[in-house]
Design a protein around this motif. Structure first.
Motif, PDB file in Angstrom:
ATOM      1  N   LEU A   9     -51.107 -36.392 -20.325  1.00 40.05           N
ATOM      2  CA  LEU A   9     -50.469 -36.339 -21.640  1.00 40.05           C
ATOM      3  C   LEU A   9     -51.510 -36.475 -22.756  1.00 40.05           C
ATOM      4  O   LEU A   9     -51.457 -35.746 -23.746  1.00 40.05           O
ATOM      5  N   PHE A  10     -52.466 -37.382 -22.585  1.00 38.70           N
ATOM      6  CA  PHE A  10     -53.540 -37.514 -23.580  1.00 38.70           C
ATOM      7  C   PHE A  10     -54.349 -36.222 -23.668  1.00 38.70           C
ATOM      8  O   PHE A  10     -54.750 -35.801 -24.753  1.00 38.70           O
ATOM      9  N   ASP A  11     -54.585 -35.573 -22.533  1.00 38.91           N
ATOM     10  CA  ASP A  11     -55.301 -34.291 -22.535  1.00 38.91           C
ATOM     11  C   ASP A  11     -54.491 -33.226 -23.273  1.00 38.91           C
ATOM     12  O   ASP A  11     -55.041 -32.439 -24.049  1.00 38.91           O
ATOM     13  N   ALA A  12     -53.177 -33.203 -23.045  1.00 34.47           N
ATOM     14  CA  ALA A  12     -52.311 -32.231 -23.723  1.00 34.47           C
ATOM     15  C   ALA A  12     -52.276 -32.510 -25.231  1.00 34.47           C
ATOM     16  O   ALA A  12     -52.239 -31.576 -26.036  1.00 34.47           O
ATOM     17  N   LYS A  39     -54.090 -45.447 -39.182  1.00 39.30           N
ATOM     18  CA  LYS A  39     -54.518 -45.434 -37.787  1.00 39.30           C
ATOM     19  C   LYS A  39     -53.292 -45.573 -36.903  1.00 39.30           C
ATOM     20  O   LYS A  39     -52.430 -46.419 -37.155  1.00 39.30           O
ATOM     21  N   VAL A  40     -53.223 -44.762 -35.886  1.00 35.99           N
ATOM     22  CA  VAL A  40     -52.169 -44.857 -34.881  1.00 35.99           C
ATOM     23  C   VAL A  40     -52.852 -45.127 -33.546  1.00 35.99           C
ATOM     24  O   VAL A  40     -53.719 -44.364 -33.119  1.00 35.99           O
ATOM     25  N   PHE A  41     -52.470 -46.225 -32.922  1.00 35.91           N
ATOM     26  CA  PHE A  41     -53.015 -46.602 -31.625  1.00 35.91           C
ATOM     27  C   PHE A  41     -51.976 -46.263 -30.560  1.00 35.91           C
ATOM     28  O   PHE A  41     -50.807 -46.626 -30.693  1.00 35.91           O
ATOM     29  N   VAL A  42     -52.410 -45.563 -29.529  1.00 37.56           N
ATOM     30  CA  VAL A  42     -51.532 -45.162 -28.437  1.00 37.56           C
ATOM     31  C   VAL A  42     -52.125 -45.714 -27.143  1.00 37.56           C
ATOM     32  O   VAL A  42     -53.273 -45.409 -26.801  1.00 37.56           O
ATOM     33  N   PHE A  43     -51.342 -46.538 -26.457  1.00 41.85           N
ATOM     34  CA  PHE A  43     -51.797 -47.164 -25.220  1.00 41.85           C
ATOM     35  C   PHE A  43     -50.936 -46.687 -24.054  1.00 41.85           C
ATOM     36  O   PHE A  43     -49.711 -46.774 -24.115  1.00 41.85           O
ATOM     37  N   GLY A  44     -51.593 -46.211 -23.005  1.00 44.49           N
ATOM     38  CA  GLY A  44     -50.890 -45.898 -21.781  1.00 44.49           C
ATOM     39  C   GLY A  44     -50.614 -47.186 -21.032  1.00 44.49           C
ATOM     40  O   GLY A  44     -51.486 -48.056 -20.948  1.00 44.49           O
ATOM     41  N   LEU A  50     -45.611 -45.384 -23.062  1.00 40.51           N
ATOM     42  CA  LEU A  50     -46.678 -45.463 -24.048  1.00 40.51           C
ATOM     43  C   LEU A  50     -46.282 -46.518 -25.059  1.00 40.51           C
ATOM     44  O   LEU A  50     -45.116 -46.617 -25.434  1.00 40.51           O
ATOM     45  N   LEU A  51     -47.249 -47.284 -25.506  1.00 35.45           N
ATOM     46  CA  LEU A  51     -47.054 -48.216 -26.604  1.00 35.45           C
ATOM     47  C   LEU A  51     -47.786 -47.626 -27.799  1.00 35.45           C
ATOM     48  O   LEU A  51     -48.977 -47.334 -27.709  1.00 35.45           O
ATOM     49  N   LEU A  52     -47.058 -47.405 -28.887  1.00 37.23           N
ATOM     50  CA  LEU A  52     -47.663 -46.931 -30.121  1.00 37.23           C
ATOM     51  C   LEU A  52     -47.609 -48.064 -31.126  1.00 37.23           C
ATOM     52  O   LEU A  52     -46.566 -48.729 -31.267  1.00 37.23           O
ATOM     53  N   ALA A  53     -48.711 -48.300 -31.807  1.00 40.22           N
ATOM     54  CA  ALA A  53     -48.783 -49.356 -32.816  1.00 40.22           C
ATOM     55  C   ALA A  53     -49.516 -48.801 -34.029  1.00 40.22           C
ATOM     56  O   ALA A  53     -50.564 -48.167 -33.893  1.00 40.22           O
ATOM     57  N   GLY A  98     -43.682 -49.457 -31.053  1.00 37.68           N
ATOM     58  CA  GLY A  98     -42.593 -49.098 -30.157  1.00 37.68           C
ATOM     59  C   GLY A  98     -43.127 -48.574 -28.847  1.00 37.68           C
ATOM     60  O   GLY A  98     -44.308 -48.237 -28.722  1.00 37.68           O
ATOM     61  N   ARG A  99     -42.236 -48.520 -27.878  1.00 41.49           N
ATOM     62  CA  ARG A  99     -42.562 -48.002 -26.547  1.00 41.49           C
ATOM     63  C   ARG A  99     -41.702 -46.772 -26.271  1.00 41.49           C
ATOM     64  O   ARG A  99     -40.505 -46.795 -26.523  1.00 41.49           O
ATOM     65  N   VAL A 100     -42.337 -45.739 -25.765  1.00 44.01           N
ATOM     66  CA  VAL A 100     -41.630 -44.508 -25.422  1.00 44.01           C
ATOM     67  C   VAL A 100     -42.037 -44.078 -24.020  1.00 44.01           C
ATOM     68  O   VAL A 100     -43.178 -44.295 -23.606  1.00 44.01           O
ATOM     69  N   PRO A 101     -41.113 -43.465 -23.277  1.00 47.84           N
ATOM     70  CA  PRO A 101     -41.445 -43.037 -21.917  1.00 47.84           C
ATOM     71  C   PRO A 101     -42.395 -41.840 -21.910  1.00 47.84           C
ATOM     72  O   PRO A 101     -42.307 -40.951 -22.760  1.00 47.84           O
ATOM     73  N   VAL A 102     -43.288 -41.835 -20.941  1.00 52.79           N
ATOM     74  CA  VAL A 102     -44.202 -40.714 -20.750  1.00 52.79           C
ATOM     75  C   VAL A 102     -43.454 -39.537 -20.126  1.00 52.79           C
ATOM     76  O   VAL A 102     -43.702 -38.379 -20.476  1.00 52.79           O
TER      77      VAL A 102
END
Length: 130
Positions: A9-12, A39-44, A50-53, A98-102
């Protein structure tokens, strides 16, 4: 630990944005800059989310009633931000997170989500700063 699905997903996302491949940090996260100061932080995460902060703005030292009511209402059960919430970090920065499904997420959808949460953080900044 970043899962193969999150890595793909990060590659896409990188391809969608026309950027070189992202190199997640030790926490499995990447940082994107949207506009000049958001800044948007995205953590797998290993559970398929995914956690976005997004740090938005410093919490005012003496916020007025209207500002606090507006901020806190954003966390209510009928908030249009769901699954995102507003919180503060230990230093007093207001965050949108927030958290969203991969599963089922595409690079284009993630790019749109990053843009949407960055726009919402900008809105929060404008409301709090006046």
């Amino acid at each position: 630990m970043i899962t193969p699905q999150t890595r793909a997903l990060f590659d896409a996302l990188a391809k969608e944005l026309g950027l070189p491949a992202f190199e997640p940090d030790a926490a499995g996260g990447i940082a994107l800059t949207v506009g000049s100061k958001t800044k948007v932080f995205v953590f797998g995460q290993s559970d398929g989310f995914l956690l976005l902060a997004v740090p938005a703005v410093a919490l005012p030292k003496e916020p007025d009633y209207a500002t606090m009511q507006w901020l806190l209402h954003r966390n209510f059960y009928d908030s249009d931000l769901a699954p995102f919430r507003i919180a503060t970090d230990a230093g007093g920065t207001i965050l949108l997170w927030g958290r969203v499904p991969v599963e089922g997420m595409t690079g284009a959808a993630l790019a749109g989500l990053v843009d949407a949460v960055a726009s919402e953080a900008h809105r929060i900044r404008d409301e709090v700063d006046g």
